[in-house]
Design a protein around this motif. Structure first.
Motif, PDB file in Angstrom:
ATOM      1  N   ASN A  71     -10.834  13.191  48.128  1.00 24.29           N
ATOM      2  CA  ASN A  71     -10.366  14.439  48.710  1.00 24.29           C
ATOM      3  C   ASN A  71      -9.784  14.084  50.077  1.00 24.29           C
ATOM      4  OD1 ASN A  71     -10.472  16.778  50.502  1.00 24.29           O
ATOM      5  ND2 ASN A  71     -11.498  17.823  48.808  1.00 24.29           N
ATOM      6  N   SER A  72      -8.481  14.290  50.255  1.00 26.09           N
ATOM      7  CA  SER A  72      -7.812  13.788  51.451  1.00 26.09           C
ATOM      8  C   SER A  72      -8.361  14.385  52.742  1.00 26.09           C
ATOM      9  CB  SER A  72      -6.304  14.043  51.370  1.00 26.09           C
ATOM     10  OG  SER A  72      -6.030  15.419  51.264  1.00 26.09           O
ATOM     11  N   SER A  73      -8.910  15.604  52.676  1.00 22.81           N
ATOM     12  CA  SER A  73      -9.441  16.210  53.894  1.00 22.81           C
ATOM     13  C   SER A  73     -10.627  15.431  54.438  1.00 22.81           C
ATOM     14  CB  SER A  73      -9.832  17.665  53.643  1.00 22.81           C
ATOM     15  OG  SER A  73     -10.796  17.767  52.620  1.00 22.81           O
ATOM     16  N   ARG A  74     -11.357  14.720  53.554  1.00 19.68           N
ATOM     17  CA  ARG A  74     -12.471  13.895  54.029  1.00 19.68           C
ATOM     18  C   ARG A  74     -11.972  12.778  54.930  1.00 19.68           C
ATOM     19  NH1 ARG A  74     -15.018   9.088  52.461  1.00 19.68           N
ATOM     20  NH2 ARG A  74     -17.227   9.043  53.021  1.00 19.68           N
ATOM     21  N   ARG A  75     -10.772  12.265  54.656  1.00 20.62           N
ATOM     22  CA  ARG A  75     -10.293  11.118  55.410  1.00 20.62           C
ATOM     23  C   ARG A  75      -9.837  11.483  56.818  1.00 20.62           C
ATOM     24  NH1 ARG A  75      -8.510  10.092  50.281  1.00 20.62           N
ATOM     25  NH2 ARG A  75      -6.303  10.496  50.688  1.00 20.62           N
ATOM     26  N   LYS A  76      -9.832  12.793  57.130  1.00 19.84           N
ATOM     27  CA  LYS A  76      -9.624  13.187  58.517  1.00 19.84           C
ATOM     28  C   LYS A  76     -10.853  12.837  59.354  1.00 19.84           C
ATOM     29  CE  LYS A  76      -6.685  17.108  57.210  1.00 19.84           C
ATOM     30  NZ  LYS A  76      -6.556  18.597  57.209  1.00 19.84           N
ATOM     31  N   PHE A  77     -11.987  12.727  58.674  1.00 22.94           N
ATOM     32  CA  PHE A  77     -13.243  12.427  59.359  1.00 22.94           C
ATOM     33  C   PHE A  77     -13.692  10.983  59.117  1.00 22.94           C
ATOM     34  CE2 PHE A  77     -13.182  16.963  58.364  1.00 22.94           C
ATOM     35  CZ  PHE A  77     -13.441  17.532  59.604  1.00 22.94           C
ATOM     36  N   ILE A  78     -13.549  10.515  57.881  1.00 21.17           N
ATOM     37  CA  ILE A  78     -13.967   9.154  57.521  1.00 21.17           C
ATOM     38  C   ILE A  78     -12.758   8.460  56.902  1.00 21.17           C
ATOM     39  CG2 ILE A  78     -15.570   7.732  56.218  1.00 21.17           C
ATOM     40  CD1 ILE A  78     -16.989   9.422  58.269  1.00 21.17           C
ATOM     41  N   GLY A  79     -12.081   7.617  57.687  1.00 22.47           N
ATOM     42  CA  GLY A  79     -10.837   7.021  57.229  1.00 22.47           C
ATOM     43  C   GLY A  79     -10.985   5.576  56.797  1.00 22.47           C
ATOM     44  N   ALA A  80      -9.887   4.864  56.856  1.00 24.23           N
ATOM     45  CA  ALA A  80      -9.837   3.468  56.431  1.00 24.23           C
ATOM     46  C   ALA A  80     -10.684   2.577  57.343  1.00 24.23           C
ATOM     47  CB  ALA A  80      -8.387   2.987  56.437  1.00 24.23           C
ATOM     48  N   GLY A  81     -11.186   1.503  56.757  1.00 20.48           N
ATOM     49  CA  GLY A  81     -11.870   0.483  57.543  1.00 20.48           C
ATOM     50  C   GLY A  81     -13.173   0.904  58.175  1.00 20.48           C
ATOM     51  N   ARG A  82     -13.884   1.832  57.549  1.00 20.42           N
ATOM     52  CA  ARG A  82     -15.159   2.289  58.116  1.00 20.42           C
ATOM     53  C   ARG A  82     -16.308   1.551  57.428  1.00 20.42           C
ATOM     54  NH1 ARG A  82     -14.058   7.201  61.003  1.00 20.42           N
ATOM     55  NH2 ARG A  82     -16.290   7.422  61.396  1.00 20.42           N
ATOM     56  N   ILE A  83     -17.120   0.884  58.231  1.00 23.84           N
ATOM     57  CA  ILE A  83     -18.189   0.046  57.687  1.00 23.84           C
ATOM     58  C   ILE A  83     -19.445   0.136  58.550  1.00 23.84           C
ATOM     59  CG2 ILE A  83     -16.572  -1.640  56.704  1.00 23.84           C
ATOM     60  CD1 ILE A  83     -17.347  -3.525  59.060  1.00 23.84           C
ATOM     61  N   ARG A  84     -20.510  -0.420  57.998  1.00 27.82           N
ATOM     62  CA  ARG A  84     -21.684  -0.829  58.767  1.00 27.82           C
ATOM     63  C   ARG A  84     -21.953  -2.281  58.403  1.00 27.82           C
ATOM     64  NH1 ARG A  84     -25.313   4.616  57.669  1.00 27.82           N
ATOM     65  NH2 ARG A  84     -24.147   5.986  59.090  1.00 27.82           N
ATOM     66  N   VAL A  85     -22.117  -3.107  59.395  1.00 31.38           N
ATOM     67  CA  VAL A  85     -22.400  -4.526  59.149  1.00 31.38           C
ATOM     68  C   VAL A  85     -23.893  -4.673  58.908  1.00 31.38           C
ATOM     69  CG1 VAL A  85     -22.291  -6.862  60.069  1.00 31.38           C
ATOM     70  CG2 VAL A  85     -20.453  -5.229  60.586  1.00 31.38           C
ATOM     71  N   LYS A  86     -24.253  -5.228  57.763  1.00 35.44           N
ATOM     72  CA  LYS A  86     -25.649  -5.348  57.376  1.00 35.44           C
ATOM     73  C   LYS A  86     -26.230  -6.729  57.676  1.00 35.44           C
ATOM     74  CE  LYS A  86     -26.136  -1.181  55.749  1.00 35.44           C
ATOM     75  NZ  LYS A  86     -27.101  -0.238  56.351  1.00 35.44           N
ATOM     76  N   ALA A  87     -25.456  -7.768  57.431  1.00 39.43           N
ATOM     77  CA  ALA A  87     -25.905  -9.144  57.635  1.00 39.43           C
ATOM     78  C   ALA A  87     -24.684 -10.049  57.520  1.00 39.43           C
ATOM     79  CB  ALA A  87     -26.969  -9.536  56.599  1.00 39.43           C
ATOM     80  N   LYS A  88     -24.896 -11.332  57.626  1.00 41.14           N
ATOM     81  CA  LYS A  88     -23.793 -12.284  57.464  1.00 41.14           C
ATOM     82  C   LYS A  88     -23.166 -12.102  56.078  1.00 41.14           C
ATOM     83  CE  LYS A  88     -22.893 -17.267  57.170  1.00 41.14           C
ATOM     84  NZ  LYS A  88     -23.508 -18.625  57.253  1.00 41.14           N
TER      85      LYS A  88
END
Length: 267
Positions: A185-202
């Motif tokens: 749903n494109s409206s979600r990407r206004k809030f959560i866009g490309a390249g969104r991560i959480r780094v967990k470990a190596k």
């Protein structure tokens, strides 16, 4: 001295997508808060009886979150684990007279906007690899809409240390570029866009860009997703990101705008 063998290259994939719960009352079908579904909490999910130890269900704000306690190392395993997770959540809800929404977006009704669940939007910040900064959780009062994420946990087995920025960009190129325009749903990407991560470990990130829609897709799509993730990590290992900066930028713009890469580049 005998040279130590390099680990075989491969990936391990898990996920923790979110779903909205619906119930029927005198006003028709509407949003049901997770507490009505006897779910677990962060760190202590309710184990699905149908799937033994592999699937856990917990409350996450106004959504149900599915946790997997095993990982997929092949396309077939990823397909089966995805379908197992969906059927487990469906059964858990149906046993309680509830149902799941297939929509990645829901508008929270006014009666529920003062509940603790409404105020919980993201348990910790995301990191944007393009802005190179932490993105704080959204202000719960900035919108009455909530979006269900389809977060993917991917770990790469290789003797090289991968840059998490490159891992995320490769996931955008090989997964987000076709997954988001088709199933999101494109409206979600206004809030959560490309390249969104959480780094967990190596060599291990949680890729948070997609919505939950891939979970409802058929098995062939999920198999293609795993193959695309394998291609992404191979591309990352082989330093493909540094060689394709223009392509990476155009892909991120396409994901954020809600159009396909071909449309974005006018090909």
């Amino acid at each position: 001295m005998k040279k130590e063998a390099s680990p075989e290259f491969g990936i391990s994939v898990g996920f923790d997508p979110e779903l909205f719960i619906l119930c029927n009352d005198e006003n028709g079908t509407g949003l049901c808060l997770p507490k009505e579904a006897t779910l677990g909490i962060k760190g202590f999910p309710e184990i699905s009886a149908q799937c033994f130890k592999d699937i856990g269900l917990l409350a996450d704000g106004v959504a149900l979150e599915i946790n997997t306690f095993s990982v997929a190392k092949t396309a077939l395993q990823f397909r089966d684990l995805s379908q197992q997770a969906l059927s487990s959540a469906k059964l858990h809800l149906e046993e309680r007279g509830l149902q799941m929404s297939r929509d990645p977006k829901i508008t929270v009704p006014a009666a529920l906007r003062k509940t603790p669940a409404f105020l919980e939007v993201g348990c910790e910040p995301d990191y944007c690899v393009y802005r190179r900064e932490m993105m704080p959780p959204l202000d719960p009062y900035s919108s009455n809409d909530r979006f269900a994420g389809g977060h993917i946990h991917i770990s790469c087995q290789t003797d090289k240390e991968l840059d998490p920025h490159d891992m995320a960009k490769a996931m955008d190129l090989f997964v987000g570029a076709w997954l988001c325009p088709r199933f999101d749903n494109s409206s979600r990407r206004k809030f959560i866009g490309a390249g969104r991560i959480r780094v967990k470990a190596k060599n291990y990130i949680e890729y948070r860009t997609p919505s939950n829609q891939w979970l409802f897709a058929n098995g062939s799509v999920q198999g293609a997703m795993f193959a695309s993730m394998m291609e992404a990590m191979t591309f990352c290992r082989d330093k493909g990101i540094a060689k394709n900066e223009k392509l990476v930028k155009e892909t991120a713009e396409a994901i954020n705008s809600g159009i396909t890469y071909l449309e974005a580049t006018k090909l």
